[in-house]
Scaffold this active site. Structure first.
Site, PDB file in Angstrom:
ATOM      1  N   LYS A   1       1.506  -3.920   8.775  1.00 27.54           N
ATOM      2  CA  LYS A   1       2.639  -2.983   8.788  1.00 27.54           C
ATOM      3  C   LYS A   1       3.914  -3.747   9.118  1.00 27.54           C
ATOM      4  CE  LYS A   1       4.442   1.394  10.074  1.00 27.54           C
ATOM      5  NZ  LYS A   1       4.125   2.785   9.980  1.00 27.54           N
TER       6      LYS A   1
ATOM      7  N   THR B   1       6.903  -0.635   5.818  1.00 28.82           N
ATOM      8  CA  THR B   1       5.987  -0.722   4.676  1.00 28.82           C
ATOM      9  C   THR B   1       4.632  -1.207   5.169  1.00 28.82           C
ATOM     10  OG1 THR B   1       7.869  -1.377   3.347  1.00 28.82           O
ATOM     11  CG2 THR B   1       5.708  -1.852   2.410  1.00 28.82           C
ATOM     12  N   VAL B   2       3.562  -0.646   4.589  1.00 30.18           N
ATOM     13  CA  VAL B   2       2.221  -1.165   4.893  1.00 30.18           C
ATOM     14  C   VAL B   2       1.744  -1.988   3.701  1.00 30.18           C
ATOM     15  CG1 VAL B   2      -0.186  -0.577   5.411  1.00 30.18           C
ATOM     16  CG2 VAL B   2       1.663   0.721   6.472  1.00 30.18           C
TER      17      VAL B   2
ATOM     18  N   GLY C   1       6.588   4.204   4.654  1.00 29.48           N
ATOM     19  CA  GLY C   1       6.883   5.373   5.469  1.00 29.48           C
ATOM     20  C   GLY C   1       8.294   5.260   6.006  1.00 29.48           C
TER      21      GLY C   1
ATOM     22  N   ILE D   1       0.848  -1.204   0.000  1.00 26.14           N
ATOM     23  CA  ILE D   1       0.000   0.000   0.000  1.00 26.14           C
ATOM     24  C   ILE D   1       0.878   1.246   0.000  1.00 26.14           C
ATOM     25  CG2 ILE D   1      -1.690   1.354   1.297  1.00 26.14           C
ATOM     26  CD1 ILE D   1      -2.815  -1.211   2.424  1.00 26.14           C
TER      27      ILE D   1
ATOM     28  N   ASP E   1       3.556   9.907  17.455  1.00 29.55           N
ATOM     29  CA  ASP E   1       3.810  10.265  16.055  1.00 29.55           C
ATOM     30  C   ASP E   1       2.507  10.651  15.345  1.00 29.55           C
ATOM     31  OD1 ASP E   1       5.333  10.754  13.828  1.00 29.55           O
ATOM     32  OD2 ASP E   1       5.445   8.652  13.197  1.00 29.55           O
TER      33      ASP E   1
HETATM   34  N1  LIG Z   1      -4.758   0.196   8.560  1.00 17.75           N
HETATM   35  C1  LIG Z   1      -4.497   0.690   7.347  1.00 17.75           C
HETATM   36  N2  LIG Z   1      -5.320   0.411   6.307  1.00 17.75           N
HETATM   37  C2  LIG Z   1      -5.058   0.915   5.078  1.00 17.75           C
HETATM   38  N3  LIG Z   1      -4.011   1.716   4.772  1.00 17.75           N
HETATM   39  C3  LIG Z   1      -3.156   2.029   5.764  1.00 17.75           C
HETATM   40  C4  LIG Z   1      -3.352   1.536   7.095  1.00 17.75           C
HETATM   41  N4  LIG Z   1      -2.335   2.025   7.870  1.00 17.75           N
HETATM   42  C5  LIG Z   1      -1.580   2.768   7.061  1.00 17.75           C
HETATM   43  N5  LIG Z   1      -2.043   2.784   5.801  1.00 17.75           N
HETATM   44  C6  LIG Z   1      -1.479   3.504   4.638  1.00 17.75           C
HETATM   45  O1  LIG Z   1      -0.195   2.977   4.357  1.00 17.75           O
HETATM   46  C7  LIG Z   1       0.675   4.001   3.883  1.00 17.75           C
HETATM   47  C8  LIG Z   1       2.028   3.879   4.543  1.00 17.75           C
HETATM   48  O2  LIG Z   1       1.918   4.043   5.938  1.00 17.75           O
HETATM   49  P1  LIG Z   1       3.196   4.186   6.863  1.00 17.75           P
HETATM   50  O3  LIG Z   1       2.724   4.260   8.281  1.00 17.75           O
HETATM   51  O4  LIG Z   1       4.166   3.138   6.506  1.00 17.75           O
HETATM   52  O5  LIG Z   1       3.795   5.578   6.395  1.00 17.75           O
HETATM   53  P2  LIG Z   1       3.672   7.029   6.961  1.00 17.75           P
HETATM   54  O6  LIG Z   1       2.514   7.131   7.913  1.00 17.75           O
HETATM   55  O7  LIG Z   1       3.667   7.947   5.794  1.00 17.75           O
HETATM   56  O8  LIG Z   1       5.017   7.262   7.720  1.00 17.75           O
HETATM   57  P3  LIG Z   1       5.496   6.682   9.143  1.00 17.75           P
HETATM   58  O9  LIG Z   1       6.317   5.481   8.846  1.00 17.75           O
HETATM   59  O10 LIG Z   1       6.306   7.809   9.683  1.00 17.75           O
HETATM   60  O11 LIG Z   1       4.272   6.361   9.939  1.00 17.75           O
HETATM   61  C9  LIG Z   1      -0.004   5.315   4.183  1.00 17.75           C
HETATM   62  O12 LIG Z   1      -0.404   5.862   2.940  1.00 17.75           O
HETATM   63  C10 LIG Z   1      -1.236   4.982   4.969  1.00 17.75           C
HETATM   64  O13 LIG Z   1      -2.324   5.768   4.533  1.00 17.75           O
HETATM   65 MG   LIG Z   2       2.120   5.809   9.405  1.00 15.44          MG
END
Ligand SMILES: Nc1ncnc2c1ncn2[C@@H]1O[C@H](COP(=O)(O)OP(=O)(O)OP(=O)(O)O)[C@@H](O)[C@H]1O
Ligand SMILES: [Mg+2]
Length: 422
Positions: free
Chosen positions: A42, A26-27, A22, A19, A140
């Site tokens: 995640k 990776t999500v 960050g 998805i 955060d």
């Molecule tokens: N539970 C979820 N369901 C669907 N999408 C999600 C979920 N959690 C996060 N995401 C999406 O996954 C993407 C990556 O999230 P991630 O948390 O890895 O990055 P970030 O929030 O940009 O940075 P950080 O690592 O600092 O939190 C984001 O676009 C977020 O909208």
């Molecule tokens: Mg995030």
């Protein structure tokens, strides 16, 4: 397909596709093979140059802290289902939210109107209150960790920021939280607290109103320097929300708005300048109507209850379903619909004691009609031109839309309904 894409975690969670990425990992879109439902996963990654001891400290903390939000059951916090260690690193399995983040929305559409930001702020204050009462600090909070699913505002990534509680991790140069959203005292090396989450909330709402956070600069050092040395800029597009934003962005944490005062200021702003009091919700509005009718008819010797039932029978809309029309929720919804407007009808009846629903009327100011768990046999009915509803466990509720019963869902499956007669 890459190695990770074929992975099945804990013999159960299959990785489907990425998805997004960050700072911390990776999500993934995933599938829970056991419960046959979509999940978000995640994957937390630490930098390769980190010492083994630091890695172990971080993993232990992740297991402890990512599990903590699993206890927090409120619709404004993402549900954490599981945490597993696989391939030597932690993976957090959580509720899949098919929706953009606040960061994506700001990037796509620019600054949001104060009414929308007020709704987001109110939901995030609820989420923080629930977490803080349980002793959990987010650390955060920022727009990319706020997901906007229709009217539902969902906070994700609790306690995942690197470095808190571990001096050695701090030494590696990992900044805790995100510089443009972190509280000044945390940037200066103090521990994250509920008050520092409230700063991050202020910076997040500021970014939603202005299109960028208050201290964002061209690089991390310049951002941290501005945070330490410059005064907080006044928001330009905040309207009635300005006192909430500036109160949350108070640099001295002891003078920063507390949770309760932030709620109070936000609700005053949402109620509008003239009333000074909260605008009545539709449910209260009906109660006022009942009160007036009661007072009027008491002198004529007629029971107010009979009169209200009569009034509901006369109201337009489809014939009652599932015996739900005489419930308080249904009557409140009818009272809120504009007279003569074509309405859609949503009826819900609980099959079990865990029929949790969230029903709202969309608009610039979103009206929440229901946010509750119904007990077995309890029913609600809503007649509105426009309506959004979330049923959190499709197997726990029977649902009718405009008199048509919807097929029952699987345990744990979430269903969204959008009704629109305009
Ligand atoms: N539970 C979820 N369901 C669907 N999408 C999600 C979920 N959690 C996060 N995401 C999406 O996954 C993407 C990556 O999230 P991630 O948390 O890895 O990055 P970030 O929030 O940009 O940075 P950080 O690592 O600092 O939190 C984001 O676009 C977020 O909208
Ligand atoms: Mg995030």
């Amino acid at each position: 397909m890459s190695q990770s894409e074929r992975l099945v975690l804990a013999t159960r969670y299959r990785l489907v596709s990425e998805i997004g990425q960050g700072a911390n990992g990776t999500v993934w879109r995933g599938h829970d093979e056991l419960l046959d439902r979509a999940v978000a996963i995640k994957e937390l990654r630490l930098p390769d140059n980190l010492a083994e001891d630091d890695r172990v400290v971080f993993y232990r903390r992740t297991l402890r802290e990512a599990r903590a939000p699993a206890q927090l059951r409120t619709h404004s916090i993402v549900e954490v289902y599981d945490v597993v260690i696989e391939q030597g690193r932690p993976w957090i399995v959580m509720e899949m939210i098919e929706a953009p983040s606040l960061e994506q929305l700001i990037e796509r559409s620019g600054p949001l109107p104060p009414e929308r930001v007020a709704h987001i702020g109110r939901a995030l204050l609820d989420a923080l209150n629930t977490a803080h009462k349980a002793g959990i600090v987010h650390r955060d909070l920022k727009p990319s960790n706020v997901l906007l699913d229709g009217d539902r505002v969902v906070l994700t990534d609790f306690g995942l920021a690197f470095s808190s509680g571990s001096a050695s991790l701090t030494k590696t140069g990992h900044f805790m939280g995100s510089p443009a959203y972190v509280a000044p005292e945390v940037a200066a090396g103090e521990k994250a607290t509920p008050r520092s989450d409230l700063w991050s909330l202020g910076a997040t709402l500021y970014a939603a109103l202005e299109g960028r956070p208050p201290f964002e600069r061209e690089n991390v050092m310049a951002t941290l320097s501005a945070l330490a040395n410059e005064s907080t800029p006044a928001p330009q597009n905040a309207g009635a929300l300005a006192p909430v934003i500036t109160g949350l962005l108070e640099k001295n944490p002891t003078r920063r708005l507390s949770h309760a005062r932030a709620v109070d200021r936000l609700e005053r702003a949402m109620a509008g300048p003239r009333s000074g009091r909260r605008a009545p919700t539709p449910r209260y509005r009906l109660m006022v109507v009942i009160g007036l009718i009661g007072a009027t008819v008491a002198s004529c010797g007629i029971g107010a209850t009979a009169l209200i039932v009569g009034m509901m029978r006369e109201s337009p809309g489809p014939s009652p379903t599932a015996g739900a029309s005489t419930t308080p929720g249904g009557s409140a919804a009818q009272a809120a619909a504009p007279p003569g407007a074509a309405t859609s009808t949503l009826a819900v009846r609980a099959r079990t004691d865990s029929c949790k629903i969230f029903v709202s009327v969309p608009g610039t100011a979103i009206t929440v009609l229901a946010d509750e768990t119904l007990h077995r046999g309890e029913a609600r009915r809503y007649d509105q031109p426009r309506l959004n509803a979330v049923v959190y466990d499709a197997s726990a509720c029977d649902v009718w839309v405009n008199g048509q019963q919807k097929p029952a869902g699987k345990p744990g499956e979430r269903q969204n309904y959008t009704l629109n007669k305009e």
